[in-house]
Write a protein that holds these residues in place. Structure first.
Motif, PDB file in Angstrom:
ATOM      1  N   ARG A 177       8.912  25.949  11.408  1.00  0.00           N
ATOM      2  CA  ARG A 177       8.525  24.578  11.753  1.00  0.00           C
ATOM      3  C   ARG A 177       7.944  24.520  13.162  1.00  0.00           C
ATOM      4  O   ARG A 177       6.900  23.903  13.397  1.00  0.00           O
ATOM      5  CB  ARG A 177       9.721  23.636  11.658  1.00  0.00           C
ATOM      6  CG  ARG A 177       9.984  23.085  10.290  1.00  0.00           C
ATOM      7  CD  ARG A 177      10.983  21.935  10.315  1.00  0.00           C
ATOM      8  NE  ARG A 177      12.240  22.296  10.953  1.00  0.00           N
ATOM      9  CZ  ARG A 177      13.258  22.890  10.357  1.00  0.00           C
ATOM     10  NH1 ARG A 177      13.180  23.199   9.082  1.00  0.00           N
ATOM     11  NH2 ARG A 177      14.360  23.171  11.013  1.00  0.00           N
TER      12      ARG A 177
ATOM     13  N   ALA B 270      20.885  24.875   3.117  1.00  0.00           N
ATOM     14  CA  ALA B 270      20.461  25.681   4.267  1.00  0.00           C
ATOM     15  C   ALA B 270      18.950  25.884   4.291  1.00  0.00           C
ATOM     16  O   ALA B 270      18.396  26.300   5.297  1.00  0.00           O
ATOM     17  CB  ALA B 270      21.169  27.034   4.257  1.00  0.00           C
ATOM     18  N   GLY B 271      18.277  25.602   3.161  1.00  0.00           N
ATOM     19  CA  GLY B 271      16.824  25.743   3.100  1.00  0.00           C
ATOM     20  C   GLY B 271      16.340  26.829   2.168  1.00  0.00           C
ATOM     21  O   GLY B 271      15.141  27.101   2.099  1.00  0.00           O
TER      22      GLY B 271
ATOM     23  N   GLN C 140      25.233  24.985  -1.129  1.00  0.00           N
ATOM     24  CA  GLN C 140      25.207  25.384   0.278  1.00  0.00           C
ATOM     25  C   GLN C 140      23.926  26.160   0.595  1.00  0.00           C
ATOM     26  O   GLN C 140      23.312  25.948   1.637  1.00  0.00           O
ATOM     27  CB  GLN C 140      26.438  26.225   0.609  1.00  0.00           C
ATOM     28  CG  GLN C 140      26.565  26.546   2.077  1.00  0.00           C
ATOM     29  CD  GLN C 140      27.822  27.328   2.399  1.00  0.00           C
ATOM     30  OE1 GLN C 140      28.551  27.775   1.527  1.00  0.00           O
ATOM     31  NE2 GLN C 140      28.085  27.513   3.677  1.00  0.00           N
TER      32      GLN C 140
ATOM     33  N   PHE D 177      23.110  31.953   5.545  1.00  0.00           N
ATOM     34  CA  PHE D 177      22.837  30.521   5.736  1.00  0.00           C
ATOM     35  C   PHE D 177      22.289  30.274   7.135  1.00  0.00           C
ATOM     36  O   PHE D 177      21.289  29.574   7.318  1.00  0.00           O
ATOM     37  CB  PHE D 177      24.100  29.692   5.514  1.00  0.00           C
ATOM     38  CG  PHE D 177      24.727  29.910   4.169  1.00  0.00           C
ATOM     39  CD1 PHE D 177      24.039  29.605   3.001  1.00  0.00           C
ATOM     40  CD2 PHE D 177      26.000  30.420   4.062  1.00  0.00           C
ATOM     41  CE1 PHE D 177      24.608  29.812   1.756  1.00  0.00           C
ATOM     42  CE2 PHE D 177      26.591  30.627   2.822  1.00  0.00           C
ATOM     43  CZ  PHE D 177      25.882  30.318   1.662  1.00  0.00           C
ATOM     44  N   GLU D 178      22.937  30.871   8.128  1.00  0.00           N
ATOM     45  CA  GLU D 178      22.492  30.723   9.509  1.00  0.00           C
ATOM     46  C   GLU D 178      21.118  31.359   9.705  1.00  0.00           C
ATOM     47  O   GLU D 178      20.243  30.794  10.372  1.00  0.00           O
ATOM     48  CB  GLU D 178      23.517  31.358  10.449  1.00  0.00           C
ATOM     49  CG  GLU D 178      23.244  31.123  11.908  1.00  0.00           C
ATOM     50  CD  GLU D 178      24.296  31.728  12.820  1.00  0.00           C
ATOM     51  OE1 GLU D 178      24.059  31.742  14.042  1.00  0.00           O
ATOM     52  OE2 GLU D 178      25.332  32.209  12.318  1.00  0.00           O
TER      53      GLU D 178
ATOM     54  N   CYS E 122      13.707  28.878   9.013  1.00  0.00           N
ATOM     55  CA  CYS E 122      13.068  27.583   8.739  1.00  0.00           C
ATOM     56  C   CYS E 122      12.695  26.877  10.031  1.00  0.00           C
ATOM     57  O   CYS E 122      11.594  26.331  10.163  1.00  0.00           O
ATOM     58  CB  CYS E 122      13.988  26.701   7.892  1.00  0.00           C
ATOM     59  SG  CYS E 122      14.233  27.305   6.210  1.00  0.00           S
ATOM     60  N   SER E 123      13.594  26.896  10.994  1.00  0.00           N
ATOM     61  CA  SER E 123      13.337  26.263  12.286  1.00  0.00           C
ATOM     62  C   SER E 123      12.176  26.929  13.015  1.00  0.00           C
ATOM     63  O   SER E 123      11.278  26.257  13.534  1.00  0.00           O
ATOM     64  CB  SER E 123      14.599  26.320  13.142  1.00  0.00           C
ATOM     65  OG  SER E 123      14.360  25.763  14.412  1.00  0.00           O
TER      66      SER E 123
ATOM     67  N   THR F 180      18.799  31.759   7.454  1.00  0.00           N
ATOM     68  CA  THR F 180      17.810  30.914   6.776  1.00  0.00           C
ATOM     69  C   THR F 180      17.460  29.702   7.624  1.00  0.00           C
ATOM     70  O   THR F 180      16.277  29.358   7.771  1.00  0.00           O
ATOM     71  CB  THR F 180      18.329  30.470   5.400  1.00  0.00           C
ATOM     72  OG1 THR F 180      18.487  31.637   4.587  1.00  0.00           O
ATOM     73  CG2 THR F 180      17.371  29.505   4.722  1.00  0.00           C
ATOM     74  N   ARG F 181      18.472  29.054   8.190  1.00  0.00           N
ATOM     75  CA  ARG F 181      18.199  27.897   9.055  1.00  0.00           C
ATOM     76  C   ARG F 181      17.343  28.307  10.252  1.00  0.00           C
ATOM     77  O   ARG F 181      16.423  27.578  10.648  1.00  0.00           O
ATOM     78  CB  ARG F 181      19.507  27.250   9.495  1.00  0.00           C
ATOM     79  CG  ARG F 181      20.191  26.468   8.381  1.00  0.00           C
ATOM     80  CD  ARG F 181      21.367  25.640   8.888  1.00  0.00           C
ATOM     81  NE  ARG F 181      22.488  26.475   9.278  1.00  0.00           N
ATOM     82  CZ  ARG F 181      23.456  26.886   8.473  1.00  0.00           C
ATOM     83  NH1 ARG F 181      23.449  26.529   7.206  1.00  0.00           N
ATOM     84  NH2 ARG F 181      24.439  27.638   8.924  1.00  0.00           N
ATOM     85  N   ALA F 182      17.614  29.494  10.820  1.00  0.00           N
ATOM     86  CA  ALA F 182      16.825  29.980  11.959  1.00  0.00           C
ATOM     87  C   ALA F 182      15.377  30.256  11.558  1.00  0.00           C
ATOM     88  O   ALA F 182      14.441  29.916  12.288  1.00  0.00           O
ATOM     89  CB  ALA F 182      17.468  31.245  12.536  1.00  0.00           C
TER      90      ALA F 182
ATOM     91  N   ARG G 121       6.591  28.857   5.726  1.00  0.00           N
ATOM     92  CA  ARG G 121       7.869  29.535   5.555  1.00  0.00           C
ATOM     93  C   ARG G 121       7.824  30.428   4.336  1.00  0.00           C
ATOM     94  O   ARG G 121       7.332  30.045   3.283  1.00  0.00           O
ATOM     95  CB  ARG G 121       8.975  28.487   5.391  1.00  0.00           C
ATOM     96  CG  ARG G 121      10.357  29.092   5.283  1.00  0.00           C
ATOM     97  CD  ARG G 121      11.420  28.051   5.103  1.00  0.00           C
ATOM     98  NE  ARG G 121      11.300  27.270   3.894  1.00  0.00           N
ATOM     99  CZ  ARG G 121      11.622  27.706   2.668  1.00  0.00           C
ATOM    100  NH1 ARG G 121      12.054  28.918   2.475  1.00  0.00           N
ATOM    101  NH2 ARG G 121      11.509  26.901   1.631  1.00  0.00           N
TER     102      ARG G 121
END
Length: 66
Positions: free
Chosen positions: A22, A49-50, A45, A11-12, A18-19, A14-16, A28
């Protein structure tokens, strides 16, 4: 993306990803969660998270191809 990884979970990570995409204005890559948990909460969840989808272990290769 394996959800249960050491140091940084999926999850972390994936968020990294995606960020970073962006920020760099890059497209992505598709991200699919891979987890032994098949509960609705786990799917939610992952999507929050993306991630684009969820595949439960054991992996069904026909489902991945679809």
């Amino acid at each position: 993306m394996d959800v249960k990884m050491p140091v940084m979970d999926g999850f972390e990570a994936t968020r990294a990803i995606c960020s970073a995409c962006r920020e760099s204005r890059r497209r992505r890559p598709p991200i699919v969660a891979m987890t032994a948990n098949a509960f609705v909460e786990d799917r939610n969840q992952a999507l929050a998270a993306g991630m684009d989808g969820v595949v439960s272990k054991p992996v069904d290769t026909k489902r991945i191809e679809a």
